[in-house]
Design a protein around this motif. Structure first.
Motif, mmCIF file in Angstrom:
data_model
loop_
_atom_site.group_PDB
_atom_site.id
_atom_site.type_symbol
_atom_site.label_atom_id
_atom_site.label_comp_id
_atom_site.label_asym_id
_atom_site.label_seq_id
_atom_site.Cartn_x
_atom_site.Cartn_y
_atom_site.Cartn_z
ATOM 1 N N VAL A 39 -5.802 -1.390 -1.711
ATOM 2 C CA VAL A 39 -4.388 -1.103 -1.434
ATOM 3 C C VAL A 39 -3.777 -2.253 -0.629
ATOM 4 C CG1 VAL A 39 -2.834 0.482 -0.220
ATOM 5 C CG2 VAL A 39 -4.721 1.391 -1.589
ATOM 6 N N ALA A 40 -4.551 -2.796 0.317
ATOM 7 C CA ALA A 40 -4.035 -3.899 1.146
ATOM 8 C C ALA A 40 -3.735 -5.135 0.287
ATOM 9 C CB ALA A 40 -5.044 -4.233 2.241
ATOM 10 N N ASP A 41 -4.588 -5.419 -0.710
ATOM 11 C CA ASP A 41 -4.333 -6.568 -1.600
ATOM 12 C C ASP A 41 -3.013 -6.372 -2.343
ATOM 13 O OD1 ASP A 41 -6.786 -7.818 -1.022
ATOM 14 O OD2 ASP A 41 -7.832 -6.670 -2.581
ATOM 15 N N VAL A 42 -2.820 -5.153 -2.861
ATOM 16 C CA VAL A 42 -1.592 -4.888 -3.628
ATOM 17 C C VAL A 42 -0.378 -4.975 -2.704
ATOM 18 C CG1 VAL A 42 -0.362 -3.202 -5.060
ATOM 19 C CG2 VAL A 42 -2.828 -3.483 -5.303
ATOM 20 N N GLU A 43 -0.534 -4.451 -1.504
ATOM 21 C CA GLU A 43 0.589 -4.533 -0.550
ATOM 22 C C GLU A 43 0.918 -5.991 -0.234
ATOM 23 O OE1 GLU A 43 -0.679 -1.973 2.599
ATOM 24 O OE2 GLU A 43 0.184 -0.177 1.637
ATOM 25 N N ALA A 44 -0.117 -6.844 -0.153
ATOM 26 C CA ALA A 44 0.127 -8.273 0.112
ATOM 27 C C ALA A 44 0.884 -8.908 -1.067
ATOM 28 C CB ALA A 44 -1.200 -8.993 0.345
ATOM 29 N N ALA A 45 0.525 -8.509 -2.285
ATOM 30 C CA ALA A 45 1.208 -9.059 -3.472
ATOM 31 C C ALA A 45 2.668 -8.596 -3.515
ATOM 32 C CB ALA A 45 0.476 -8.625 -4.740
ATOM 33 N N ILE A 46 2.879 -7.324 -3.185
ATOM 34 C CA ILE A 46 4.251 -6.797 -3.185
ATOM 35 C C ILE A 46 5.063 -7.480 -2.082
ATOM 36 C CG2 ILE A 46 5.669 -4.729 -2.808
ATOM 37 C CD1 ILE A 46 3.316 -3.106 -4.101
ATOM 38 N N ALA A 47 4.422 -7.714 -0.930
ATOM 39 C CA ALA A 47 5.132 -8.387 0.168
ATOM 40 C C ALA A 47 5.505 -9.819 -0.243
ATOM 41 C CB ALA A 47 4.254 -8.397 1.421
ATOM 42 N N ALA A 48 4.603 -10.484 -0.960
ATOM 43 C CA ALA A 48 4.894 -11.857 -1.417
ATOM 44 C C ALA A 48 6.061 -11.838 -2.405
ATOM 45 C CB ALA A 48 3.656 -12.462 -2.075
ATOM 46 N N ALA A 207 -5.251 0.084 -7.715
ATOM 47 C CA ALA A 207 -4.198 -0.950 -7.719
ATOM 48 C C ALA A 207 -2.921 -0.403 -8.350
ATOM 49 C CB ALA A 207 -4.682 -2.181 -8.481
ATOM 50 N N VAL A 208 -3.082 0.327 -9.453
ATOM 51 C CA VAL A 208 -1.900 0.859 -10.150
ATOM 52 C C VAL A 208 -1.152 1.846 -9.247
ATOM 53 C CG1 VAL A 208 -1.126 2.232 -12.132
ATOM 54 C CG2 VAL A 208 -2.887 0.486 -12.444
ATOM 55 N N ASP A 209 -1.894 2.749 -8.625
ATOM 56 C CA ASP A 209 -1.230 3.742 -7.768
ATOM 57 C C ASP A 209 -0.525 3.075 -6.587
ATOM 58 O OD1 ASP A 209 -2.041 5.684 -9.455
ATOM 59 O OD2 ASP A 209 -3.620 6.513 -8.181
ATOM 60 N N ALA A 210 -1.112 2.002 -6.069
ATOM 61 C CA ALA A 210 -0.465 1.312 -4.943
ATOM 62 C C ALA A 210 0.869 0.705 -5.388
ATOM 63 C CB ALA A 210 -1.397 0.231 -4.391
ATOM 64 N N ILE A 211 0.938 0.264 -6.631
ATOM 65 C CA ILE A 211 2.218 -0.256 -7.164
ATOM 66 C C ILE A 211 3.211 0.907 -7.314
ATOM 67 C CG2 ILE A 211 3.328 -1.247 -9.231
ATOM 68 C CD1 ILE A 211 0.753 -2.930 -9.616
ATOM 69 N N LEU A 212 2.721 2.012 -7.910
ATOM 70 C CA LEU A 212 3.618 3.145 -8.195
ATOM 71 C C LEU A 212 4.158 3.789 -6.920
ATOM 72 C CD1 LEU A 212 1.634 4.975 -11.045
ATOM 73 C CD2 LEU A 212 3.347 3.181 -11.258
ATOM 74 N N ASP A 213 3.347 3.767 -5.874
ATOM 75 C CA ASP A 213 3.746 4.465 -4.653
ATOM 76 C C ASP A 213 4.519 3.591 -3.669
ATOM 77 O OD1 ASP A 213 2.478 6.610 -5.732
ATOM 78 O OD2 ASP A 213 0.643 6.430 -4.536
ATOM 79 N N SER A 214 4.599 2.288 -3.939
ATOM 80 C CA SER A 214 5.250 1.408 -2.964
ATOM 81 C C SER A 214 6.774 1.574 -2.984
ATOM 82 C CB SER A 214 4.922 -0.054 -3.265
ATOM 83 O OG SER A 214 5.753 -0.887 -2.489
ATOM 84 N N PRO A 215 7.371 1.788 -1.829
ATOM 85 C CA PRO A 215 8.843 1.877 -1.802
ATOM 86 C C PRO A 215 9.507 0.532 -2.097
ATOM 87 C CG PRO A 215 7.901 2.009 0.419
ATOM 88 C CD PRO A 215 6.750 2.007 -0.530
ATOM 89 N N ASP A 216 8.726 -0.549 -2.062
ATOM 90 C CA ASP A 216 9.301 -1.876 -2.313
ATOM 91 C C ASP A 216 9.285 -2.278 -3.781
ATOM 92 O OD1 ASP A 216 9.987 -2.347 0.325
ATOM 93 O OD2 ASP A 216 7.966 -3.052 0.821
ATOM 94 N N VAL A 217 8.733 -1.426 -4.641
ATOM 95 C CA VAL A 217 8.749 -1.721 -6.083
ATOM 96 C C VAL A 217 9.883 -0.918 -6.708
ATOM 97 C CG1 VAL A 217 7.474 -1.499 -8.259
ATOM 98 C CG2 VAL A 217 6.292 -2.276 -6.185
ATOM 99 N N ALA A 218 10.803 -1.629 -7.388
ATOM 100 C CA ALA A 218 12.004 -0.954 -7.903
ATOM 101 C C ALA A 218 11.842 -0.465 -9.331
ATOM 102 C CB ALA A 218 13.190 -1.916 -7.825
#
Ligand code: NAD
Length: 494
Positions: A39-48, A207-218
Motif C-alpha cells: 500500500v505504501a508503494d502505491v501511495e508513493a506512486a499516487i503522491a508522485a 495494489a489495485v485496492d490501494a488505487i481504488l481506495d485513494s481519495p487522490d485518484v479521480a
C-alpha cells in the motif's frame, strides 16, 4: 533472479519482500520475479502523480504533443525489442506482438492530435453582451489497470489519451507480463515526459485496492475479466470516482448460407486461434446458419491441420503457448468435458504432444454445441472454437442477443441487405461485416455492451477525451459600469 521493479517518479523502486513469478510460457522457465507493491508503494506512486499534476497540466499543448510525436518515432524504432519482450513473457508469436504494438501506436498518433482534440466551444452574444465558452480540463490522477493479453496495446489505450488530456497516471499492469509497461514508461521518459506523470506499480489485489481506495485518484480505467471488472466498477464508483471497466467476451461469428465457405473458414481459423485465442475479440463461437454447416466445419478442420504451433520466437510459428500452465489446463478441461455434455469434438487439441515444458495446447474444434453447455457459457480464452448450428437468421440473432456478453460480433454474407439488418438488430458494441475481429481504428472508440463493459464510456478515441476531461462552461460579460443596477430577477437570456 532479475527483479522487475516499479517506476515511481522516474526511478526504479521495489523490493523482493512480496513477489510473483514471471515465466517464459514457451519454455516454462521462470525468468523473473516481479515486485508486488505494498500500500505504501502505491501511495508513493499516487503522491508522485499528484505532485506532477500542476506542472503537466500547465505544460503547453504543443509541448505535450511533442512528447507523443517523439514517442511515436521511438516506438517504431524499438518495435523489435519491445515485441521480443512481449513474446518472452506472453508467448504470442513475434509478428503478432509487433501487430499489437502497431495497434497501440494508433493511440499515440491519436494523442499527438491533442491540440485539436482539446478545443472547446464558444458562443457569442447568447444574451445581450454575454458570451459563453467551454474548456476541457484534466480530471487529475488516473488509475490504469490492465490485463495480460495485450501488454503493450491496452496500456497505450489508456495512458496515451489520459496523459494527452493533461492528467497524470498510475499504471498497474498484469503481474504475468509486467516488463513491457516498464519499457513503455522509460520510452515516455526518453520522449520527454516529466518524471511522475506516468508511474508504474506492479502487483495484485493489494495494489489495485490501494488505487481504488485513494481519495487522490479521480478516475479509473480497467480492462480484464468480467468478475473483476464488475467489482472494480462497484468499488471505484462507490468511492465517487469516474470508472470505465471493460470485461470479458464471447464473440460470435455468424455465417449465412450465402457466404463464401473458403473465405469464412480462413477468417474463422485466423480469429479463433490467433494469439492462442487469448484475445478479448477472438471468435470463440461460430454460428452456422442453414445448410452451410457441414462444408464450413470441414473447411475449418482441414485448415487447422496445417497450423504451426511453437515458440513465438521461431518465425515459422503461427501460434504460441498459453499464458500459464494453470490456464492451459483449464482451457483443456473444456475440450475433455465437451463430449459428456453432448458436443462433438471434431479436433481435440489436448491430444497434441509438445516437447519441453512450455504451456502449449493444440487447437480444438467443437461441433453441435448448444447454449446450455459450459463451453458455450464460459469465456474459455484459449484456442477452442465452438460451432452452434441454427436454421435461420432470426435464430442466429436471438442466440447472440441472448448471450450475456456483447463485445464483438461478425457476420459473413454476400448480401448487403442482410448485413444492414444485422447491424440494426444486434446487441453488441463492435460489429464486423465480413471482418472477423472488428477492433475499431484509433480515431473511433472501443467498447462492448452488457457484461463486457461497466460504465458509460468506451475506451480510447473520442470517448477517451470525454472520459479523461472535465468540461467547464464560462459565461462572460463586460458591462459598462455606468449601466450597473441591482436586479433580483433570475437572469434571462434577452
Ligand atoms: P484479470 O481480470 O485476471 O486481470 C486484469 C487485471 O486485474 C490485472 O492487472 C490483475 O492483476 C488485476 N486483478 C486480478 N484479480 C484481481 C482482484 N481480485 N482484484 C483486483 N484486481 C485484480 O484478467 P486477465 O486474465 O489478465 O486478462 C484476460 C481477461 O481480460 C479476459 O477476460 C479478456 O476478455 C479480458 N480483456 C478484455 C478486453 C476488452 O477490451 N473488453 C481486452 C483485453 C482483455
Amino acid at each position: 533472479m532479475a527483479l522487475v521493479q516499479h517506476v515511481i517518479n522516474g526511478r526504479s523502486v521495489g523490493d523482493d519482500q512480496r513477489t510473483g513469478p514471471v515465466y517464459n510460457p514457451a519454455t516454462g522457465e521462470r525468468t523473473h520475479e516481479v515486485s508486488f507493491a505494498s500500500v505504501a508503494d502505491v501511495e508513493a506512486a499516487i503522491a508522485a502523480a499528484k505532485a506532477a499534476l500542476p506542472g503537466w497540466r500547465a505544460t503547453s499543448l504543443i509541448k505535450r504533443a511533442d512528447v507523443f510525436f517523439r514517442l511515436r518515432h521511438l516506438l517504431r524504432e524499438r518495435t523489435p525489442e519491445l515485441a521480443a519482450i512481449v513474446t518472452s513473457e506472453h508467448g504470442k508469436v513475434l509478428s503478432d506482438a509487433a501487430g499489437e504494438i502497431s495497434r497501440g501506436l494508433e493511440n499515440v498518433e491519436f494523442a499527438s492530435g491533442l491540440t485539436h482534440l482539446l478545443k472547446g466551444e464558444r458562443s457569442e452574444q447568447v444574451s445581450t453582451g454575454v458570451d459563453v465558452h467551454s474548456v476541457k480540463q484534466p480530471v487529475g490522477v488516473v488509475g490504469a489497470i490492465t490485463p495480460f493479453n495485450f501488454p503493450v496495446m491496452v496500456p497505450l489505450w489508456m495512458v496515451a489519451s489520459a496523459i494527452a488530456c493533461g492528467n497524470t497516471v498510475v499504471l498497474k499492469p498484469s503481474e504475468k507480463d509486467p516488463s513491457t509497461s516498464v519499457f513503455l514508461a522509460r520510452l515516455f521518459q526518453e520522449a520527454g515526459l516529466p518524471d511522475g506523470v506516468l508511474n508504474v506499480v506492479h502487483g495484485d489485489k493489494v495494489a489495485v485496492d490501494a488505487i481504488l481506495d485513494s481519495p487522490d485518484v479521480a478516475a479509473v480505467s480497467f480492462v480484464g475479466s468480467t468478475p473483476i471488472a464488475r467489482s472494480i466498477y462497484q468499488r471505484a464508483s462507490a468511492a465517487g470516482k469516474r470508472v470505465q471497466a471493460l470485461g470479458g467476451a464471447k464473440n460470435h461469428m455468424v455465417v449465412m448460407p450465402d457466404a463464401d465457405v473458403p473465405s469464412a473458414a480462413d477468417a474463422a481459423v485466423s480469429a479463433a486461434y490467433g494469439s492462442a485465442g487469448e484475445r478479448c475479440m477472438a471468435v470463440s463461437v461460430l454460428v452456422a446458419v442453414g445448410d452451410i454447416a457441414d462444408d464450413l466445419v470441414e473447411a475449418i478442420r482441414s485448415r487447422m491441420e496445417k497450423l504451426v504451433i511453437g515458440d513465438g520466437t521461431d518465425a515459422a510459428s503461427e501460434m504460441g503457448p498459453l499464458i500459464t500452465r494453470e490456464h492451459r489446463d483449464k482451457v483443456a478441461s473444456y475440450v475433455t468435458g465437451a463430449t459428456d455434455e453432448g458436443a462433438t469434438v471434431v479436433v481435440d487439441g489436448t491430444l497434441k504432444e509438445f516437447d519441453g515444458d512450455g504451456f502449449f495446447v493444440g487447437v480444438s474444434l467443437l461441433d453441435h454445441v448448444t447454449p446450455a453447455m459450459k463451453a458455450y457459457q464460459d469465456e474459455i480464452f484459449g484456442p477452442v472454437l465452438s460451432v452452434v448450428r441454427v436454421e435461420t437468421y432470426d435464430e442466429a440473432v436471438a442466440l447472440v442477443n441472448g448471450n450475456r456478453y456483447g463485445n464483438g460480433v461478425a457476420i459473413f454474407t454476400r448480401d448487403g441487405g442482410t448485413a444492414r439488418q444485422f447491424e440494426f438488430d444486434i446487441e453488441v458494441g463492435m460489429v464486423g461485416v465480413n471482418v472477423p475481429i472488428p477492433v475499431p481504428v484509433g480515431v473511433y472508440s472501443f467498447g462492448g455492451w452488457k457484461d463486457s463493459l461497466f460504465g458509460d464510456s468506451h475506451i480510447y478515441g473520442p470517448e477517451s477525451v470525454h472520459f479523461y476531461t472535465r468540461s467547464k462552461v464560462v459565461t462572460t460579460r463586460w458591462p459598462d459600469p455606468s449601466e450597473s443596477q441591482v436586479n433580483l430577477g433570475f437572469p434571462s437570456n434577452h
